[in-house]
Design a protein around this motif. Structure first.
Motif, short mmCIF file in Angstrom:
data_model
loop_
_atom_site.label_atom_id
_atom_site.label_comp_id
_atom_site.label_asym_id
_atom_site.label_seq_id
_atom_site.Cartn_x
_atom_site.Cartn_y
_atom_site.Cartn_z
N LEU A 210 13.77 -13.11 -12.50
CA LEU A 210 12.50 -13.83 -12.36
C LEU A 210 11.81 -13.53 -11.03
CD1 LEU A 210 13.17 -17.34 -13.97
CD2 LEU A 210 11.97 -15.37 -14.95
N THR A 211 12.58 -13.08 -10.02
CA THR A 211 11.94 -12.74 -8.75
C THR A 211 11.07 -11.49 -8.89
OG1 THR A 211 13.81 -11.42 -7.96
CG2 THR A 211 13.82 -13.78 -7.44
N TYR A 212 11.40 -10.63 -9.85
CA TYR A 212 10.54 -9.46 -10.10
C TYR A 212 9.20 -9.91 -10.66
CZ TYR A 212 14.76 -6.61 -9.50
OH TYR A 212 15.88 -5.99 -9.00
N LEU A 213 9.23 -10.89 -11.56
CA LEU A 213 8.00 -11.46 -12.09
C LEU A 213 7.20 -12.14 -10.99
CD1 LEU A 213 6.34 -11.94 -14.68
CD2 LEU A 213 7.61 -14.08 -14.98
N LEU A 214 7.91 -12.79 -10.09
CA LEU A 214 7.27 -13.44 -8.95
C LEU A 214 6.57 -12.39 -8.07
CD1 LEU A 214 6.81 -16.11 -7.45
CD2 LEU A 214 8.98 -15.73 -6.27
N ALA A 215 7.25 -11.25 -7.84
CA ALA A 215 6.65 -10.18 -7.02
C ALA A 215 5.39 -9.63 -7.68
CB ALA A 215 7.66 -9.06 -6.80
N LEU A 216 5.43 -9.44 -8.99
CA LEU A 216 4.26 -8.95 -9.71
C LEU A 216 3.06 -9.87 -9.52
CD1 LEU A 216 3.09 -6.96 -11.93
CD2 LEU A 216 3.78 -8.71 -13.58
N ASN A 217 3.30 -11.17 -9.64
CA ASN A 217 2.20 -12.13 -9.57
C ASN A 217 1.71 -12.34 -8.14
OD1 ASN A 217 1.63 -13.54 -12.35
ND2 ASN A 217 3.83 -13.21 -12.28
N LEU A 218 2.64 -12.40 -7.19
CA LEU A 218 2.20 -12.54 -5.80
C LEU A 218 1.49 -11.28 -5.32
CD1 LEU A 218 5.24 -14.42 -4.18
CD2 LEU A 218 3.04 -15.36 -4.94
N GLY A 219 1.95 -10.13 -5.80
CA GLY A 219 1.25 -8.89 -5.47
C GLY A 219 -0.16 -8.88 -6.04
N ALA A 220 -0.32 -9.45 -7.22
CA ALA A 220 -1.65 -9.53 -7.82
C ALA A 220 -2.58 -10.38 -6.98
CB ALA A 220 -1.54 -10.09 -9.23
N VAL A 221 -2.06 -11.48 -6.43
CA VAL A 221 -2.90 -12.36 -5.60
C VAL A 221 -3.33 -11.64 -4.32
CG1 VAL A 221 -2.98 -14.50 -4.29
CG2 VAL A 221 -1.83 -14.45 -6.49
N ALA A 222 -2.35 -11.15 -3.56
CA ALA A 222 -2.66 -10.52 -2.28
C ALA A 222 -3.46 -9.23 -2.46
CB ALA A 222 -1.37 -10.22 -1.52
N GLY A 223 -3.04 -8.40 -3.39
CA GLY A 223 -3.72 -7.14 -3.59
C GLY A 223 -5.12 -7.29 -4.12
N SER A 224 -5.32 -8.28 -5.00
CA SER A 224 -6.64 -8.49 -5.56
C SER A 224 -7.64 -8.92 -4.50
CB SER A 224 -6.58 -9.53 -6.69
OG SER A 224 -5.76 -9.06 -7.74
N ALA A 225 -7.17 -9.66 -3.51
CA ALA A 225 -8.05 -10.06 -2.41
C ALA A 225 -8.55 -8.83 -1.66
CB ALA A 225 -7.33 -11.01 -1.47
N ILE A 226 -7.66 -7.85 -1.48
CA ILE A 226 -8.04 -6.61 -0.78
C ILE A 226 -9.05 -5.83 -1.61
CG2 ILE A 226 -7.20 -4.40 0.09
CD1 ILE A 226 -4.54 -5.82 0.69
N THR A 227 -8.81 -5.70 -2.91
CA THR A 227 -9.73 -4.94 -3.76
C THR A 227 -11.09 -5.61 -3.82
OG1 THR A 227 -8.92 -6.06 -5.77
CG2 THR A 227 -7.89 -3.96 -5.18
N ALA A 228 -11.12 -6.94 -3.78
CA ALA A 228 -12.41 -7.65 -3.79
C ALA A 228 -13.18 -7.37 -2.51
CB ALA A 228 -12.18 -9.15 -3.94
#
Length: 450
Positions: free
Chosen positions: A294-312
């Protein structure tokens, strides 16, 4: 003139910040994200549920049922929001999915569980286009990429919440508790009923000008876009009927099809990963690097939050489409690297962070591009079509991945499949960037590619 009220609007009401609307829409999307990712969190437990006798293929089919419901809900709710108002549609959708997602925790067998997932999906599908259409009207046009990403960060945050809750809850209380938690969404319904306003643009489109001005005054907004279709420039614009048929004919047809196809590929990768990642990493010994799957799923989602802020942030400088192309390519690279089965857990986390950036982040940028491409009166319908058509990818991804596992093709086949979908999304987004012209008559041709 319509006299129906969509919500309490008083000219003398106390001032409220426009950020309140964004915050409420963000909370909506958090619950949406929780519901979408919770199924992937519970798949390993459901496969072991006594009496259900689920195979990976059957589990994938159940996962697809929720997305099938979302497809239907998104196609109709966007148009419904343009006709009846954003506020009413959002309240109805939140109430609907809260009820039926919670009931999933009481399902006596796999058949009932699957039906409830489909029915809950009807409400979920209507939420994102309606909430995005409303939020876009409370954000200055230049910052819509940032606004869309900030609000849509609720999806991976909700998914991360599902993983965080699931780690201690699954062994202690069972999978049912994760669905029963969804009943807390009724608290959100109460908050929305109290504080969510109606769209000033929608009110003007219904000739309810006094109510629109009251909303603008209360939330510190500038002059709303043209009463029916155009922008604040005063340029005359043709009258568009808020209907699906309108965005499926010129001048909107090419962009509508291109945005829809790119969303299909993006959501295929994002929801396929969200559904199957815990199972994929748990079933492959080479991913047993001393961490709970489940920590892999957590990494996917947290990466989406942080990374999406950069792309925005990048999108405010080079435009949402160029930013989306880069992000999708990053996801393809990250997912393809997992086929090599890295021996370092940090490399795996890094690859999943890239996947989060390029799947969820790309979808946020597509939403921003759609919101800026169409006249306000068609915004909900256009978003509904793009996200509704995109659900085709979300529908077939869990089932396809399950079939590959049942067929003995291994975990690597799934990662290659999702990497290919991300690469396809990048290619598809090049087309609207190069070929389409802005359909908004008040903007100069080629605005989409800025």
């Amino acid at each position: 003139m319509s006299t129906a009220k969509s919500g309490p609007v008083e000219a003398a009401a106390p001032w409220r910040p426009a950020a309140l609307v964004i915050g409420l829409c963000w909370l909506i999307v958090v619950f949406d994200g929780y519901d979408l990712i919770v199924y992937g969190t519970t798949i390993p437990a459901l496969l072991k549920e006594p009496g259900w006798q689920l195979t990976p293929g059957q589990a994938g089919t159940i996962g697809s049922l929720a997305f099938a419901g979302m497809l239907v809900g998104a196609l109709f709710a966007g148009n419904l929001a343009d006709r009846l108002g954003r506020r009413r549609t959002i309240l109805a959708c939140v109430t609907w999915f809260t009820l039926f997602t919670g009931l999933c925790g009481l399902a006596p067998n796999a058949e009932v569980f699957g039906v409830l997932r489909f029915v809950a999906g009807l409400g979920l599908g209507g939420l994102v286009p309606s909430a995005n259409a409303l939020a876009a009207e409370f954000v200055p046009a230049r910052f819509r990429s940032v606004g869309a990403t900030a609000m849509m960060s609720g999806v991976p945050i909700g998914g991360a919440l599902a993983a965080i809750i699931g780690i201690p809850t699954l062994p202690a209380l069972g999978w049912e508790a994760l669905y029963l938690f969804a009943f807390s969404g009724f608290l959100l319904v109460a908050a929305l009923g109290r504080w969510l306003p109606e769209s000033a643009v929608w009110l003007r489109s219904k000739n309810r000008v006094d109510e629109a001005r009251a909303v603008e005054t209360r939330y510190g907004l500038g002059a709303a876009e043209d009463d029916t279709n155009g922008a604040t420039t005063g340029t005359a614009a043709p009258a568009y009927r808020p209907a699906l048929s309108t965005v499926l004919r010129p001048p909107f047809l090419p962009a509508t099809l291109l945005f829809g196809a790119a969303t299909v590929a993006t959501l295929f990768a994002w929801y396929g990963l969200g559904t199957w990642l815990p199972k994929l990493t748990a079933s492959e010994p080479r991913f047993d690097l001393g961490s709970d799957p489940l920590t892999y799923l957590l990494a996917l989602n947290l990466g989406a939050v942080a990374g999406s802020a950069i792309t925005a942030w990048v999108a405010t400088r080079i435009g949402p489409l160029r930013s989306a192309i880069i992000a999708a390519a990053c996801a393809a690279i990250g997912l393809a690297s997992l086929v090599t089965y890295p021996s370092s857990i940090l490399v795996v986390y890094g690859a999943l962070i890239l996947a989060g950036v390029g799947t969820h982040g790309t979808q946020c940028l597509i939403i921003s591009a759609v919101a800026g491409h169409y006249p306000p009166i068609l915004r909900g319908t256009a978003l509904g079509f793009a996200l509704g058509a995109g659900r085709i990818g979300a529908v077939i991804a869990p089932t396809t991945a399950g079939w590959l596992l049942d067929g003995g093709y291994g975990v690597s086949s799934n990662f290659l499949l999702f990497a290919g979908a991300s690469a396809l999304s990048a290619v598809l987004l090049v087309a609207p960037y190069l070929l389409t012209r802005s359909a908004r008559t008040a903007e100069p041709a080629g605005a989409l590619a800025q």
